[in-house]
Design an enzyme around this catalytic site. Sequence first.
Site, PDB file in Angstrom:
ATOM      1  CD  GLU A 182      -1.440  -2.341   2.015  1.00  0.00           C
ATOM      2  OE1 GLU A 182      -2.263  -2.994   2.662  1.00  0.00           O
ATOM      3  OE2 GLU A 182      -0.227  -2.641   1.950  1.00  0.00           O
ATOM      4  CB  CYS A 219      -0.885  -4.669   8.365  1.00  0.00           C
ATOM      5  SG  CYS A 219       0.261  -3.308   8.022  1.00  0.00           S
ATOM      6  CG  ASP A 224      21.300 -35.568 -11.137  1.00  0.00           C
ATOM      7  OD1 ASP A 224      21.804 -36.586 -11.656  1.00  0.00           O
ATOM      8  OD2 ASP A 224      20.075 -35.441 -10.913  1.00  0.00           O
ATOM      9  CD  GLU A 274      14.016 -28.788  -8.923  1.00  0.00           C
ATOM     10  OE1 GLU A 274      15.146 -29.262  -9.148  1.00  0.00           O
ATOM     11  OE2 GLU A 274      13.606 -27.741  -9.428  1.00  0.00           O
ATOM     12  N   PRO A 322      13.046 -40.062  -6.459  1.00  0.00           N
ATOM     13  CG  PRO A 322      13.251 -42.198  -7.331  1.00  0.00           C
ATOM     14  CD  PRO A 322      13.831 -40.835  -7.442  1.00  0.00           C
TER      15      PRO A 322
END
Length: 341
Positions: free
Chosen positions: A53, A76, A201, A267, A270
């Site tokens: 705001e 607020c 990775d 991320e 599995p």
Amino acid sequence: MNIAAAMDRAVEASYAAMGVSSPNPPVGAVILAADGTLAGVGATQPPGGPHAEVMALRAAGDAARGGTAIVTLEPCNHTGRTGPCSQALIEAGIAEVHYAVSDPNPVAAGGADALRAAGIRVTGGVGTDVVENGPLRPWLTRQRLGRPMVTAKMAAGVDGRIAAPDGTSQWITGPAARDHAHGQRSRLDAIVIGTGTALADNPTLTARTSDGGLYPHQPSRVVLGRRDLPADANLRDDTGGPLVRVESHEPADVLAALPDALWVLVEGGPHILGAFFDADLVDEVHAYVAPMVLGAGRSSVEIPGVTTLSDARRFETSGVATLGDDVLITLTRRLSTSGQG
């Protein structure tokens, strides 16, 4: 500009604050001059900086007097590192305020009543569903459940395989899908992987633009597990967000290590994804599906607690988008004031 269009503009502005404003909510605000023309737009700044705001009022200047404020969250009504936004709107001479979501935080709530007491016309519930299930969803999850919103991300072929039998996995999805995923990273507070993915990775887990540059906001990079990372691991590169080690295998320990986070992306491989599903801590799924059939190799998720169809974790399909040759399917669980789903 009508109120609905102004709220759309405020929502658009709020996306720029995601990740940047944490742990404060990413709020967007629009000021319309007395004649209805757009006078100012603002979004919440980093902690300690002005709220949406105040930013919108600064942009509007004198045009705010007699005008209308449109805000994604109830202004607020408390003094923290900044003053109350309700008072700023009163002092600026705003005549009307329209907001989407009432503030559930009892410390900050009460702005609508303060504005009404000052003679300002106030309307709540404008565009609530779009805001609650859009830019404010992570913050509202933190307010209602006491933890960040958790998104599980996977990229797989249509048969759910994330890697070939020999372990190759780059790249299953195309450039458009990867660009989209990096754009999402730029709004997150943290990305979680396991030590297995970190070692196999050697990822950077940075949020990168299509030309290879870095987005201004970089999420924290969280590694779950007890194995050490090599000294030359890409995750130790200080060009990305902070590296957070959680020497545990419990998803709850990850969330406890991120007390200010609003949105966390998992991320991992599995088993890490499966652990979060098994712990019932997944609020949203981003499934990037490539037009590819591997037929064998690693599955995207392994949940040890699922042995029959009735054990499956079920979600609602909230979005389907085409990204080049790939498809992004977004699944969500409805926010609730009690319980997980």
